[in-house]
Design an enzyme around this catalytic site. Structure first.
Site, PDB file in Angstrom:
ATOM      1  N   ASN A  83       4.550  15.460 -11.763  1.00 56.99           N
ATOM      2  CA  ASN A  83       5.071  14.217 -12.760  1.00 56.99           C
ATOM      3  C   ASN A  83       3.802  13.328 -12.430  1.00 56.99           C
ATOM      4  OD1 ASN A  83       6.174  13.420 -10.473  1.00 56.99           O
ATOM      5  ND2 ASN A  83       7.739  12.196 -11.507  1.00 56.99           N
ATOM      6  N   PRO A 131      -0.244  20.133  -3.329  1.00 59.43           N
ATOM      7  CA  PRO A 131       0.092  19.656  -4.672  1.00 59.43           C
ATOM      8  C   PRO A 131       0.959  20.768  -5.465  1.00 59.43           C
ATOM      9  CG  PRO A 131      -2.152  20.801  -4.668  1.00 59.43           C
ATOM     10  CD  PRO A 131      -1.682  20.739  -3.357  1.00 59.43           C
ATOM     11  N   ALA A 132       1.750  20.375  -6.561  1.00 61.14           N
ATOM     12  CA  ALA A 132       2.465  20.961  -7.103  1.00 61.14           C
ATOM     13  C   ALA A 132       1.957  22.082  -7.850  1.00 61.14           C
ATOM     14  CB  ALA A 132       3.303  20.170  -8.271  1.00 61.14           C
ATOM     15  N   SER A 133       2.183  23.490  -7.949  1.00 60.88           N
ATOM     16  CA  SER A 133       1.596  24.480  -8.387  1.00 60.88           C
ATOM     17  C   SER A 133       1.228  24.181  -9.828  1.00 60.88           C
ATOM     18  CB  SER A 133       2.385  25.743  -8.278  1.00 60.88           C
ATOM     19  OG  SER A 133       2.632  26.000  -7.003  1.00 60.88           O
ATOM     20  N   SER A 135      12.376  16.766  -5.883  1.00 59.32           N
ATOM     21  CA  SER A 135      14.056  16.739  -6.094  1.00 59.32           C
ATOM     22  C   SER A 135      14.787  16.511  -4.718  1.00 59.32           C
ATOM     23  CB  SER A 135      14.517  17.751  -6.870  1.00 59.32           C
ATOM     24  OG  SER A 135      14.426  19.122  -5.872  1.00 59.32           O
ATOM     25  N   GLU A 153      10.805  11.040  -0.940  1.00 57.46           N
ATOM     26  CA  GLU A 153      11.073  10.240  -2.039  1.00 57.46           C
ATOM     27  C   GLU A 153      11.667  11.194  -3.124  1.00 57.46           C
ATOM     28  OE1 GLU A 153      10.445   7.444  -2.241  1.00 57.46           O
ATOM     29  OE2 GLU A 153       9.249   6.805  -0.442  1.00 57.46           O
ATOM     30  N   CYS A 182      10.931   9.680 -11.381  1.00 58.90           N
ATOM     31  CA  CYS A 182      12.119   9.524 -10.717  1.00 58.90           C
ATOM     32  C   CYS A 182      12.854   8.090 -10.820  1.00 58.90           C
ATOM     33  CB  CYS A 182      11.876   9.656  -9.155  1.00 58.90           C
ATOM     34  SG  CYS A 182      10.988  10.968  -8.707  1.00 58.90           S
TER      35      CYS A 182
HETATM   36  C1  SIN Z   1       7.834   9.155  -9.368  1.00 53.81           C
HETATM   37  O1  SIN Z   1       8.619   9.386 -10.500  1.00 53.81           O
HETATM   38  O2  SIN Z   1       8.010  10.068  -8.553  1.00 53.81           O
HETATM   39  C2  SIN Z   1       7.118   7.924  -8.812  1.00 53.81           C
HETATM   40  C3  SIN Z   1       7.156   7.047 -10.324  1.00 53.81           C
HETATM   41  C4  SIN Z   1       6.262   5.635  -9.684  1.00 53.81           C
HETATM   42  O3  SIN Z   1       5.541   5.698  -8.636  1.00 53.81           O
HETATM   43  O4  SIN Z   1       6.469   5.025 -10.522  1.00 53.81           O
END
Ligand code: SIN
Length: 485
Positions: free
Chosen positions: A158, A182-184, A235, A256, A290
């Site tokens: 994201n 990094p994410a695939s 997640s 995180e 997130c």
């Molecule tokens: C995230 O959604 O993992 C990070 C969002 C942010 O840095 O504001």
């Protein structure tokens, strides 16, 4: 296909020990763009031995990198920061092509990402230890801060740039070396950032990027004893698995993880500000963050007025192709993301909620989803308990401060929260009562390199960004000097 000014920033190879490398088996992983589902290219599918090779390269370099002066590390990070800004247009194009967010937002993320490198270039010079007043005339007590060692950084799709720089900036400032996975779905931003790190003069082996199967790479990074720390953004479910694996070699961890952010609007709030706050928090990156508002609690006395104001603003959001001028909401990352938003809407409608705007796929098709507002959502709805990760704003009524605090805290998550009120005393009470790592008071955009980012409860462990972020990459060593005469 992406249309870069400097096409050499687009790499279909991993960076290991300063060398752009492919998989010995020749296996690759295709990467597509959420905008049209077209193939952008491929990246190597490394096997475990090759991932171990990247860890070994980082380990070999650690002995020299950890002994560079703080000033040298600061200057290299500053040079990296400047190159990121100089190449922001290209980086934004790569990021938006693989992630889908509108290009203006992609460039915004690059600037946000760069801010972490600048911040940690400055922090690198301030990693002070301590002198502890002794309890004996013949002894002296010191505390040294030393880099942990090789760190593995596993980052999400994201924020393909900012989640890398928030971790790598702190790691390199501390004197650690890193292996980034990094994410695939979004490897190219990571590879371009690593290229710019090389151009900035960061020595070979300090920053390595590996691509391929998340399971294979995750197994190697969690089991390899040379990896001393794992930092993961993603997640809570995957975080739990990684934590369990890291326990076998007792690695230091930063996590995180997911969120389920409450956004609380009291009847004394400025409603225009509150609408702006929801728009900033909920619809950034089409709701795929997130820290997105996931549950919007609105005081009974202003509920109808606020619902009408918010629905109007949401209906005016411009959903459009990633690279179209003026697009504010791009496609969701994939079909599974669309299914999740749909499930949450269907479940809420079955339980009595109503659609105020949006409610389904956008006419553009693919994974474009209409920004949606639901009214009369109740606490038994799935959206109250799970992160939607999409452009869905559910409105829940409340009457009393104590009730809303109880509802807001009734979740295993504790990342971000938001409160809109003009009552100073209530601001304090709410800031203290919410079980979250981040509280926005009359502010919907809380993220900045200056503030600590991280969660309470099952939203994670550790903090990123700010003066606290670098601590996650440092060991504290007590030196007790005896027999001083
Ligand atoms: C995230 O959604 O993992 C990070 C969002 C942010 O840095 O504001």
């Amino acid at each position: 296909m992406i249309g870069l000014d400097d096409s050499s920033l687009f790499h279909e190879a991993c960076l290991i020990g300063g060398v752009w490398s492919t998989a010995s088996t020749g296996k690759v992983l295709d990467v597509t763009t959420p905008e049209t589902q077209a193939r952008l290219g491929s990246v190597p599918m490394l096997d475990r031995t090759e991932v171990a090779g990247a860890v070994a390269a980082a380990h070999d370099r650690f002995s020299t990198w950890s002994r560079t002066t703080a000033q040298d590390r600061a200057e290299l990070l500053r040079a990296w920061y400047e190159l990121i800004l100089e190449n922001a247009r290209d980086l934004g194009r790569i990021l938006s092509a693989e992630q889908g967010k509108p290009w203006a937002e992609g460039i915004g993320e690059i600037n946000y990402a760069a801010s972490f490198i600048r911040w940690f270039s400055e922090e690198a010079r301030r990693l002070y230890g301590d002198v502890i007043p002794s309890n004996s005339v013949n002894r002296r007590f010191l505390v040294l801060k030393q880099p942990i060692g090789v760190v593995a950084l596993i980052t999400p799709w994201n924020f393909p740039a900012a989640m890398i720089t928030r971790k790598a900036g702190a790691a390199l400032a501390a004197g650690c070396t890193a292996v980034i996975k990094p994410a695939s779905a979004t490897p190219y931003t990571a590879l371009a950032l690593a290229d710019l790190g090389q151009r900035a003069g960061i020595p070979a082996g300090v920053l390595n990027v590996v691509t391929g199967s998340a399971r294979v790479i995750g197994d190697e990074l969690t089991e390899n004893v040379l990896v001393r720390k794992l930092s993961f953004t993603g997640s809570t479910e995957v975080g739990r698995q990684l934590l369990a694996k890291c326990s076998q070699t007792v690695k230091n961890v930063s996590m995180e993880l997911g969120g389920n952010a409450p956004f609380i609007i009291f009847d004394d709030a400025n409603l225009d500000d509150a609408v702006q706050g929801v728009m900033a928090s909920k619809f950034r990156n089409a709701g795929q963050t997130c820290v997105c508002a996931n549950r919007i609690f609105v005081h009974d006395a202003i509920y109808d007025t606020f619902a009408a104001m918010l629905s109007k603003a949401v209906a005016e959001l411009r959903v459009g192709p990633t690279f179209a001028e003026g697009s504010e909401i791009g496609p969701l990352i994939d079909a599974a993301a669309v299914d999740k938003v749909r499930e949450h809407i269907d479940d809420a409608l079955k339980k009595g909620a109503t659609v105020l705007t949006g409610g389904g796929l956008h006419e553009l098709g693919g994974t474009y989803f209409k920004p949606t507002v639901l009214a009369n959502v109740t606490v038994d709805c799935a959206v109250m308990n799970e992160e939607t990760f999409g452009p869905l704003a559910p409105l829940i009524r409340f009457g009393h401060e104590d009730d809303v605090i109880a509802m807001a805290n009734a979740t295993e998550y504790g990342l971000a929260s938001y409160v809109y009120t003009n009552d100073l005393n209530r601001s304090w009470r709410m800031a203290e009562a919410l079980e979250c790592g981040i509280v926005g008071i009359n502010e919907g955009a809380t993220s900045t390199e200056l503030g600590p980012f991280g969660g309470f409860k099952q939203s994670g462990l550790g903090r990123e960004g700010s003066k606290f972020g670098v601590d996650d990459y440092l060991e504290v060593k007590f030196v007790n000097i005896g027999n001083v005469r």
